[in-house]
Design a protein around this motif. Structure first.
Motif, PDB file in Angstrom:
ATOM      1  N   VAL A  63       0.831  -1.213   0.000  1.00  0.00           N
ATOM      2  CA  VAL A  63       0.000   0.000   0.000  1.00  0.00           C
ATOM      3  C   VAL A  63       0.865   1.262   0.000  1.00  0.00           C
ATOM      4  CG1 VAL A  63      -2.002  -1.130   1.056  1.00  0.00           C
ATOM      5  CG2 VAL A  63      -0.307  -0.042   2.524  1.00  0.00           C
ATOM      6  N   GLY A  64       2.122   1.121  -0.399  1.00  0.00           N
ATOM      7  CA  GLY A  64       3.003   2.280  -0.549  1.00  0.00           C
ATOM      8  C   GLY A  64       3.227   3.058   0.732  1.00  0.00           C
ATOM      9  N   LEU A  65       3.352   2.345   1.867  1.00  0.00           N
ATOM     10  CA  LEU A  65       3.564   3.032   3.150  1.00  0.00           C
ATOM     11  C   LEU A  65       4.813   2.495   3.864  1.00  0.00           C
ATOM     12  CD1 LEU A  65      -0.097   3.250   4.585  1.00  0.00           C
ATOM     13  CD2 LEU A  65       1.303   5.134   3.680  1.00  0.00           C
ATOM     14  N   PRO A  66       6.020   2.810   3.321  1.00  0.00           N
ATOM     15  CA  PRO A  66       7.227   2.304   3.978  1.00  0.00           C
ATOM     16  C   PRO A  66       7.431   2.894   5.373  1.00  0.00           C
ATOM     17  CG  PRO A  66       7.788   3.823   2.183  1.00  0.00           C
ATOM     18  CD  PRO A  66       6.311   3.581   2.107  1.00  0.00           C
ATOM     19  N   GLN A  67       6.862   4.087   5.600  1.00  0.00           N
ATOM     20  CA  GLN A  67       7.131   4.772   6.873  1.00  0.00           C
ATOM     21  C   GLN A  67       6.350   4.203   8.056  1.00  0.00           C
ATOM     22  OE1 GLN A  67       5.026   5.647   4.538  1.00  0.00           O
ATOM     23  NE2 GLN A  67       4.105   7.659   4.817  1.00  0.00           N
ATOM     24  N   VAL A  68       5.293   3.430   7.795  1.00  0.00           N
ATOM     25  CA  VAL A  68       4.534   2.927   8.949  1.00  0.00           C
ATOM     26  C   VAL A  68       5.179   1.690   9.546  1.00  0.00           C
ATOM     27  CG1 VAL A  68       2.349   3.888   8.103  1.00  0.00           C
ATOM     28  CG2 VAL A  68       2.842   1.483   7.740  1.00  0.00           C
ATOM     29  N   LYS A  69       6.086   1.068   8.798  1.00  0.00           N
ATOM     30  CA  LYS A  69       6.857  -0.059   9.319  1.00  0.00           C
ATOM     31  C   LYS A  69       5.961  -1.225   9.737  1.00  0.00           C
ATOM     32  CE  LYS A  69      10.735   0.647   9.148  1.00  0.00           C
ATOM     33  NZ  LYS A  69      11.421   0.672   7.822  1.00  0.00           N
ATOM     34  N   LEU A  70       5.365  -1.874   8.763  1.00  0.00           N
ATOM     35  CA  LEU A  70       4.649  -3.117   9.054  1.00  0.00           C
ATOM     36  C   LEU A  70       4.856  -4.094   7.898  1.00  0.00           C
ATOM     37  CD1 LEU A  70       2.811  -4.568  11.126  1.00  0.00           C
ATOM     38  CD2 LEU A  70       0.902  -3.989   9.643  1.00  0.00           C
ATOM     39  N   ALA A  71       5.377  -5.236   8.258  1.00  0.00           N
ATOM     40  CA  ALA A  71       5.571  -6.306   7.279  1.00  0.00           C
ATOM     41  C   ALA A  71       5.153  -7.615   7.938  1.00  0.00           C
ATOM     42  CB  ALA A  71       7.031  -6.341   6.827  1.00  0.00           C
ATOM     43  N   TRP A  72       5.310  -8.721   7.220  1.00  0.00           N
ATOM     44  CA  TRP A  72       4.880  -9.986   7.816  1.00  0.00           C
ATOM     45  C   TRP A  72       5.593 -11.178   7.179  1.00  0.00           C
ATOM     46  CZ3 TRP A  72       1.445  -6.603   5.377  1.00  0.00           C
ATOM     47  CH2 TRP A  72       1.119  -6.935   4.055  1.00  0.00           C
ATOM     48  N   ILE A  73       5.519 -12.274   7.960  1.00  0.00           N
ATOM     49  CA  ILE A  73       5.991 -13.582   7.478  1.00  0.00           C
ATOM     50  C   ILE A  73       4.777 -14.501   7.513  1.00  0.00           C
ATOM     51  CG2 ILE A  73       7.536 -15.535   7.924  1.00  0.00           C
ATOM     52  CD1 ILE A  73       9.181 -13.650   9.768  1.00  0.00           C
ATOM     53  N   LEU A 133      -5.540   0.278   7.453  1.00  0.00           N
ATOM     54  CA  LEU A 133      -4.488   0.703   6.506  1.00  0.00           C
ATOM     55  C   LEU A 133      -4.492  -0.194   5.275  1.00  0.00           C
ATOM     56  CD1 LEU A 133      -1.474   1.462   8.902  1.00  0.00           C
ATOM     57  CD2 LEU A 133      -3.025   3.098   7.815  1.00  0.00           C
ATOM     58  N   ILE A 134      -4.698  -1.490   5.506  1.00  0.00           N
ATOM     59  CA  ILE A 134      -4.710  -2.430   4.368  1.00  0.00           C
ATOM     60  C   ILE A 134      -5.894  -2.113   3.457  1.00  0.00           C
ATOM     61  CG2 ILE A 134      -5.098  -4.860   3.751  1.00  0.00           C
ATOM     62  CD1 ILE A 134      -3.413  -5.572   6.282  1.00  0.00           C
ATOM     63  N   ALA A 135      -7.058  -1.840   4.083  1.00  0.00           N
ATOM     64  CA  ALA A 135      -8.260  -1.568   3.269  1.00  0.00           C
ATOM     65  C   ALA A 135      -8.144  -0.211   2.561  1.00  0.00           C
ATOM     66  CB  ALA A 135      -9.501  -1.608   4.161  1.00  0.00           C
ATOM     67  N   ALA A 136      -7.832   0.829   3.330  1.00  0.00           N
ATOM     68  CA  ALA A 136      -7.825   2.184   2.741  1.00  0.00           C
ATOM     69  C   ALA A 136      -6.622   2.380   1.822  1.00  0.00           C
ATOM     70  CB  ALA A 136      -7.832   3.234   3.848  1.00  0.00           C
ATOM     71  N   GLY A 137      -5.559   1.610   2.064  1.00  0.00           N
ATOM     72  CA  GLY A 137      -4.352   1.771   1.253  1.00  0.00           C
ATOM     73  C   GLY A 137      -4.488   1.219  -0.156  1.00  0.00           C
ATOM     74  N   ARG A 138      -5.584   0.512  -0.424  1.00  0.00           N
ATOM     75  CA  ARG A 138      -5.749  -0.057  -1.775  1.00  0.00           C
ATOM     76  C   ARG A 138      -5.711   1.029  -2.841  1.00  0.00           C
ATOM     77  NH1 ARG A 138      -7.217  -5.479  -1.763  1.00  0.00           N
ATOM     78  NH2 ARG A 138      -7.781  -5.507  -3.944  1.00  0.00           N
ATOM     79  N   VAL A 139      -6.205   2.220  -2.492  1.00  0.00           N
ATOM     80  CA  VAL A 139      -6.196   3.296  -3.510  1.00  0.00           C
ATOM     81  C   VAL A 139      -4.754   3.702  -3.853  1.00  0.00           C
ATOM     82  CG1 VAL A 139      -8.493   4.214  -2.962  1.00  0.00           C
ATOM     83  CG2 VAL A 139      -6.481   5.188  -1.820  1.00  0.00           C
ATOM     84  N   VAL A 140      -3.878   3.606  -2.848  1.00  0.00           N
ATOM     85  CA  VAL A 140      -2.478   3.944  -3.130  1.00  0.00           C
ATOM     86  C   VAL A 140      -1.869   2.853  -4.022  1.00  0.00           C
ATOM     87  CG1 VAL A 140      -0.211   4.444  -2.152  1.00  0.00           C
ATOM     88  CG2 VAL A 140      -2.277   5.142  -0.916  1.00  0.00           C
ATOM     89  N   GLY A 141      -2.176   1.600  -3.683  1.00  0.00           N
ATOM     90  CA  GLY A 141      -1.716   0.497  -4.537  1.00  0.00           C
ATOM     91  C   GLY A 141      -2.198   0.685  -5.971  1.00  0.00           C
TER      92      GLY A 141
END
Ligand code: PLP
Length: 422
Positions: free
Chosen positions: A266-276, A313-321
């Protein structure tokens, strides 16, 4: 006084020295290495980060793998079709046939998810880099080996060194659309090889692991009791994908760790969230999760606000994606068209990702070409050797810059390369 995990020499390379000098002199440069989505003129909804101020975050409830709702939202995102955006590549038809190499196929939906994914198998981390560090700690004693693709992401060298892991490159075959060179990979295996890393789509080649290579890898990993680490941070960004692309998160016969994160999705490197995402035989998954819990519990590095905000963030960030997909599609189409008029330059077909690779005549070294582009053309691109291409000369450009910047930069690159050839 300092550990040998860090590079012995800290001096900047020649391109960085040129850049610093020009910047200090106030020379405006066109930067085609920009991969920060927040610096690419994309329209982010102004209130996108409002969920970070949720009052529920005032309460700290430490959980090693992260908040259950956030893990659920990540798991659910794998069940959906990824990146369902029609990509406008039709216009380039003949240009692509003549100049774009690789396995170009008509557009089809991006990598499919593995179907139902249990949130219990999702571990939140603050970045993909941190995810790598946790997995290296999980799988490797100091000096053990992990196989990594070449060419690929330059940060791997440091990520391995900082965790005292020996990263051993295996070859992706430039003449076979970057398929895994299986004979080369097998030659690199040693008794202390603990994992095989794949990046799909790969940075910078944009190539995805082919279905037959994936099946072969899974069998190899299962037979030799090795893990697979699959970096899929660019999975939501198809450009010219093959129809058989699919996520490693669905692999169930070898222990597999699939990585993703908000920095790209979602183009948000600054929020710092990733996963395994952990998958594989149940016993291996249980054993891995029990140990990963110790590692995650030691650091507890993901902030509470970002975990509470994650589902929104995942839902609203779709527009950024969507905006990023539109941008890379537009820029790639422009690049293919511009290169269509330049017989000396070849555009390699990226199946996905944020970058494009140009092959240019190796009449000078990549470093010389890139320095000339910087000094004479005032345009910045990455040389292929940053990514360990096994031959010269390749130039790597980001597909993220604003269209006017991108078009100007590409015109400068093509003029500079054309000048070289003449
Ligand atoms: C292949 C690959 N993996 C991981 C990352 C970094 O992801 P993160 O910001 O989550 O550490 C990048 C960044 O460009 C990348 O190219």
């Amino acid at each position: 006084m300092f550990s040998s995990r860090l590079p012995a020499r800290l001096t900047p390379n020649a391109v960085s020295v040129d850049l610093a000098r020009l910047r200090a002199a106030g020379v405006p440069l066109v930067d085609l290495t920009e991969t920060n989505p927040t610096a690419a003129g994309l329209a982010y909804p102004p209130d996108l980060l409002a969920p970070l101020a949720d009052a529920r975050s005032l309460r700290y409830r430490p959980a090693p793998f992260g908040d259950a709702e956030a893990r659920g939202a990540v798991a659910a995102s794998y069940g959906k079709p990824r990146a369902a955006l029609s990509l406008g590549l039709k216009a380039q038809g003949s240009v692509r046939q003549r100049h774009v190499r690789g396995s170009a196929t008509p557009w089809s939906p991006g990598p499919s998810g593995p179907g139902e994914l249990s949130p219990d198998r999702v571990i939140l981390t603050s970045s993909t880099s941190e995810a790598y560090s946790m997995l290296f700690k999980l799988l490797c004693d100091p000096g053990d080996a992990v196989l990594v693709p070449r060419p690929s992401y330059p940060l791997f060298d440091l990520l391995g060194a900082l965790d005292a892991v020996r990263l051993v490159p295996y070859r992706l075959d430039a003449d076979a659309a970057w398929a895994i060179d299986r004979a080369d990979l097998e030659r690199r295996l040693t008794p202390d090889t603990r994992a095989i890393l794949v990046v799909s789509p790969n940075n910078p080649t944009g190539s995805c692991v082919r279905a037959d290579d994936r099946d072969w890898l899974v069998q190899l990993a299962r037979e030799r009791r090795m893990a697979i680490i699959a970096d899929e941070v660019f999975a939501d960004y198809p450009l010219c994908p093959r129809p058989d692309a699919s996520s490693f998160a669905g692999v169930d016969s070898a222990l597999t760790f699939t990585l993703g994160g908000l920095s790209k999705s979602v183009g948000l490197p600054q929020v710092k969230l990733a996963w395994i995402v952990v998958s594989g035989p149940d016993d291996d998954v249980a054993a891995a999760l029990a140990r990963l819990e110790i590692i995650a519990d030691t650091y507890l590095s993901v902030s509470t606000p970002v975990q509470v905000a994650a589902p929104r963030l995942i839902a609203a960030g779709r527009v950024v994606g969507d905006a990023i997909r539109a941008r890379i599609t537009r820029n790639f189409a422009h690049l293919a068209e511009a290169i269509g008029t330049r017989p000396e330059t070849t555009l390699l077909t990226p199946e996905g990702g944020w970058s494009a690779v140009l092959r240019v005549p190796a009449i000078a070294s990549e470093e010389t070409i890139v320095r000339q582009l910087v000094v004479d053309g005032h345009v910045v691109v990455h040389p292929g050797y940053f990514f360990d291409f096994d031959r010269e000369a390749y130039l790597v450009v980001s597909l993220l810059p604003q269209p006017d910047v991108f078009d100007d930069g590409i015109a400068r690159v093509l003029a500079g390369v054309g000048e070289e050839v003449r």
